[in-house]
Design a protein around this motif. Structure first.
Motif, PDB file in Angstrom:
ATOM      1  N   ALA A 154     -68.016 -30.796 125.179  1.00 59.76           N
ATOM      2  CA  ALA A 154     -66.916 -30.903 124.226  1.00 59.76           C
ATOM      3  C   ALA A 154     -67.400 -31.728 123.035  1.00 59.76           C
ATOM      4  O   ALA A 154     -68.269 -32.584 123.194  1.00 59.76           O
ATOM      5  CB  ALA A 154     -65.714 -31.583 124.883  1.00 59.76           C
ATOM      6  N   PRO A 155     -66.835 -31.501 121.861  1.00 56.26           N
ATOM      7  CA  PRO A 155     -67.245 -32.279 120.681  1.00 56.26           C
ATOM      8  C   PRO A 155     -67.071 -33.781 120.929  1.00 56.26           C
ATOM      9  O   PRO A 155     -65.981 -34.244 121.267  1.00 56.26           O
ATOM     10  CB  PRO A 155     -66.305 -31.800 119.579  1.00 56.26           C
ATOM     11  CG  PRO A 155     -65.799 -30.482 120.045  1.00 56.26           C
ATOM     12  CD  PRO A 155     -65.809 -30.529 121.541  1.00 56.26           C
ATOM     13  N   ALA A 156     -68.165 -34.522 120.783  1.00 57.62           N
ATOM     14  CA  ALA A 156     -68.192 -35.979 120.958  1.00 57.62           C
ATOM     15  C   ALA A 156     -67.658 -36.401 122.324  1.00 57.62           C
ATOM     16  O   ALA A 156     -67.198 -37.522 122.500  1.00 57.62           O
ATOM     17  CB  ALA A 156     -67.421 -36.671 119.839  1.00 57.62           C
ATOM     18  N   GLY A 157     -67.710 -35.516 123.305  1.00 56.05           N
ATOM     19  CA  GLY A 157     -67.245 -35.862 124.647  1.00 56.05           C
ATOM     20  C   GLY A 157     -65.739 -35.992 124.733  1.00 56.05           C
ATOM     21  O   GLY A 157     -65.223 -36.693 125.608  1.00 56.05           O
ATOM     22  N   LEU A 158     -65.023 -35.329 123.851  1.00 55.26           N
ATOM     23  CA  LEU A 158     -63.565 -35.427 123.803  1.00 55.26           C
ATOM     24  C   LEU A 158     -62.953 -35.163 125.175  1.00 55.26           C
ATOM     25  O   LEU A 158     -63.132 -34.097 125.749  1.00 55.26           O
ATOM     26  CB  LEU A 158     -63.012 -34.434 122.773  1.00 55.26           C
ATOM     27  CG  LEU A 158     -61.524 -34.515 122.490  1.00 55.26           C
ATOM     28  CD1 LEU A 158     -61.169 -35.884 121.937  1.00 55.26           C
ATOM     29  CD2 LEU A 158     -61.120 -33.449 121.502  1.00 55.26           C
ATOM     30  N   GLY A 159     -62.286 -36.139 125.719  1.00 52.30           N
ATOM     31  CA  GLY A 159     -61.647 -36.036 127.030  1.00 52.30           C
ATOM     32  C   GLY A 159     -62.575 -36.395 128.177  1.00 52.30           C
ATOM     33  O   GLY A 159     -62.127 -36.815 129.231  1.00 52.30           O
ATOM     34  N   ILE A 160     -63.875 -36.242 127.975  1.00 55.00           N
ATOM     35  CA  ILE A 160     -64.831 -36.543 129.047  1.00 55.00           C
ATOM     36  C   ILE A 160     -64.959 -38.046 129.236  1.00 55.00           C
ATOM     37  O   ILE A 160     -64.892 -38.551 130.355  1.00 55.00           O
ATOM     38  CB  ILE A 160     -66.198 -35.884 128.752  1.00 55.00           C
ATOM     39  CG1 ILE A 160     -66.032 -34.362 128.750  1.00 55.00           C
ATOM     40  CG2 ILE A 160     -67.243 -36.324 129.765  1.00 55.00           C
ATOM     41  CD1 ILE A 160     -67.230 -33.603 128.268  1.00 55.00           C
ATOM     42  N   SER A 161     -65.112 -38.779 128.140  1.00 59.88           N
ATOM     43  CA  SER A 161     -65.202 -40.241 128.226  1.00 59.88           C
ATOM     44  C   SER A 161     -63.963 -40.820 128.894  1.00 59.88           C
ATOM     45  O   SER A 161     -64.051 -41.701 129.751  1.00 59.88           O
ATOM     46  CB  SER A 161     -65.351 -40.859 126.832  1.00 59.88           C
ATOM     47  OG  SER A 161     -66.542 -40.441 126.226  1.00 59.88           O
ATOM     48  N   GLU A 162     -62.806 -40.311 128.503  1.00 61.92           N
ATOM     49  CA  GLU A 162     -61.546 -40.821 129.046  1.00 61.92           C
ATOM     50  C   GLU A 162     -61.441 -40.540 130.544  1.00 61.92           C
ATOM     51  O   GLU A 162     -61.004 -41.385 131.324  1.00 61.92           O
ATOM     52  CB  GLU A 162     -60.362 -40.192 128.295  1.00 61.92           C
ATOM     53  CG  GLU A 162     -60.245 -40.618 126.847  1.00 61.92           C
ATOM     54  CD  GLU A 162     -61.160 -39.874 125.874  1.00 61.92           C
ATOM     55  OE1 GLU A 162     -61.097 -40.168 124.679  1.00 61.92           O
ATOM     56  OE2 GLU A 162     -61.949 -39.008 126.299  1.00 61.92           O
ATOM     57  N   THR A 163     -61.854 -39.341 130.951  1.00 66.71           N
ATOM     58  CA  THR A 163     -61.807 -38.969 132.370  1.00 66.71           C
ATOM     59  C   THR A 163     -62.782 -39.814 133.184  1.00 66.71           C
ATOM     60  O   THR A 163     -62.446 -40.286 134.284  1.00 66.71           O
ATOM     61  CB  THR A 163     -62.106 -37.478 132.537  1.00 66.71           C
ATOM     62  OG1 THR A 163     -61.154 -36.731 131.766  1.00 66.71           O
ATOM     63  CG2 THR A 163     -62.033 -37.050 133.986  1.00 66.71           C
ATOM     64  N   LEU A 164     -63.986 -40.022 132.666  1.00 65.77           N
ATOM     65  CA  LEU A 164     -64.953 -40.878 133.346  1.00 65.77           C
ATOM     66  C   LEU A 164     -64.428 -42.311 133.467  1.00 65.77           C
ATOM     67  O   LEU A 164     -64.605 -42.965 134.497  1.00 65.77           O
ATOM     68  CB  LEU A 164     -66.296 -40.866 132.606  1.00 65.77           C
ATOM     69  CG  LEU A 164     -67.086 -39.568 132.658  1.00 65.77           C
ATOM     70  CD1 LEU A 164     -68.293 -39.642 131.726  1.00 65.77           C
ATOM     71  CD2 LEU A 164     -67.515 -39.247 134.079  1.00 65.77           C
ATOM     72  N   GLY A 178     -61.919 -42.559 136.198  1.00 68.83           N
ATOM     73  CA  GLY A 178     -62.597 -42.555 137.492  1.00 68.83           C
ATOM     74  C   GLY A 178     -63.247 -43.882 137.814  1.00 68.83           C
ATOM     75  O   GLY A 178     -63.302 -44.303 138.976  1.00 68.83           O
ATOM     76  N   ALA A 179     -63.736 -44.568 136.792  1.00 70.36           N
ATOM     77  CA  ALA A 179     -64.397 -45.862 136.994  1.00 70.36           C
ATOM     78  C   ALA A 179     -63.408 -47.007 137.151  1.00 70.36           C
ATOM     79  O   ALA A 179     -63.775 -48.096 137.596  1.00 70.36           O
ATOM     80  CB  ALA A 179     -65.337 -46.152 135.827  1.00 70.36           C
ATOM     81  N   ALA A 180     -62.165 -46.780 136.798  1.00 67.97           N
ATOM     82  CA  ALA A 180     -61.170 -47.859 136.757  1.00 67.97           C
ATOM     83  C   ALA A 180     -60.983 -48.560 138.093  1.00 67.97           C
ATOM     84  O   ALA A 180     -60.840 -49.787 138.141  1.00 67.97           O
ATOM     85  CB  ALA A 180     -59.832 -47.318 136.256  1.00 67.97           C
ATOM     86  N   VAL A 181     -60.991 -47.811 139.170  1.00 66.63           N
ATOM     87  CA  VAL A 181     -60.751 -48.425 140.477  1.00 66.63           C
ATOM     88  C   VAL A 181     -61.856 -49.395 140.864  1.00 66.63           C
ATOM     89  O   VAL A 181     -61.625 -50.313 141.645  1.00 66.63           O
ATOM     90  CB  VAL A 181     -60.547 -47.357 141.583  1.00 66.63           C
ATOM     91  CG1 VAL A 181     -59.297 -46.533 141.316  1.00 66.63           C
ATOM     92  CG2 VAL A 181     -61.761 -46.454 141.700  1.00 66.63           C
ATOM     93  N   THR A 182     -63.052 -49.230 140.305  1.00 66.89           N
ATOM     94  CA  THR A 182     -64.169 -50.117 140.655  1.00 66.89           C
ATOM     95  C   THR A 182     -63.951 -51.541 140.159  1.00 66.89           C
ATOM     96  O   THR A 182     -64.502 -52.478 140.725  1.00 66.89           O
ATOM     97  CB  THR A 182     -65.508 -49.584 140.111  1.00 66.89           C
ATOM     98  OG1 THR A 182     -65.445 -49.541 138.683  1.00 66.89           O
ATOM     99  CG2 THR A 182     -65.827 -48.214 140.673  1.00 66.89           C
ATOM    100  N   VAL A 183     -63.158 -51.704 139.099  1.00 66.64           N
ATOM    101  CA  VAL A 183     -62.854 -53.048 138.589  1.00 66.64           C
ATOM    102  C   VAL A 183     -61.356 -53.354 138.693  1.00 66.64           C
ATOM    103  O   VAL A 183     -60.839 -54.223 138.006  1.00 66.64           O
ATOM    104  CB  VAL A 183     -63.360 -53.234 137.135  1.00 66.64           C
ATOM    105  CG1 VAL A 183     -64.871 -53.313 137.092  1.00 66.64           C
ATOM    106  CG2 VAL A 183     -62.843 -52.160 136.215  1.00 66.64           C
TER     107      VAL A 183
END
Length: 157
Positions: A102-112, A115-120
């Protein structure tokens, strides 16, 4: 240079997640350390040590800037996240931007980030929104800078 960027982010993210008691984060930190050392060495051999050092400092300062922006994005949402704990979201931001799906990772960064949120121990929705808010602020600032620069050039011509 891009490999240095993502490997430094992986190293920082892994180090933070180790402090949260996630043993698998050691693999991420080790991979980031090996990747950082390898890419820095390659840059030093190819472009010279001075340029490799500049690239490394540029990438580290960029990660610090992303961490500060994300810290404030979380605060805007009413969620306090210690500055160091924003590094997993910085990695999500960098990795998503590197994705060519996706252009500039649109939506991908947010989804990642979600997913990482529970780790902290952050709500996934807050992480998704904070990274999205960071993206909007960066795009707006870039747009204003481009507009200002264009007007400056027009006035000079």
């Amino acid at each position: 240079n891009a490999f240095l960027w993502i490997s430094l982010a992986a190293l920082g993210c892994g180090a933070v997640l180790l402090t949260h008691g996630l043993p698998a984060a050691g693999i991420l930190a080790l991979g980031g350390a090996i990747g950082s050392a390898a890419s820095f060495s390659w840059l030093a051999r190819t472009a010279g040590p001075a340029l490799a050092l500049q690239a490394g400092l540029h990438r580290l300062s960029g990660m610090a800037l992303i961490a500060v922006r994300l810290h404030f994005a979380f605060l805007t949402l009413g969620v306090f996240v210690p500055l160091a704990d924003t590094l997993p979201f910085a990695l999500a931001n960098i990795a998503g931007s590197a994705a060519s799906i996706a252009p500039a990772g649109l939506g991908i960064s947010e989804t990642l980030a979600a997913g990482a949120a529970v780790t902290v121990k952050i709500a996934p929705a807050a992480a998704f929104l904070a990274v999205g808010l960071d993206r909007l602020i960066c795009l707006s600032a870039s747009g204003l800078l481009a507009l200002f620069t264009g007007r400056q050039r027009s006035a000079a011509a």
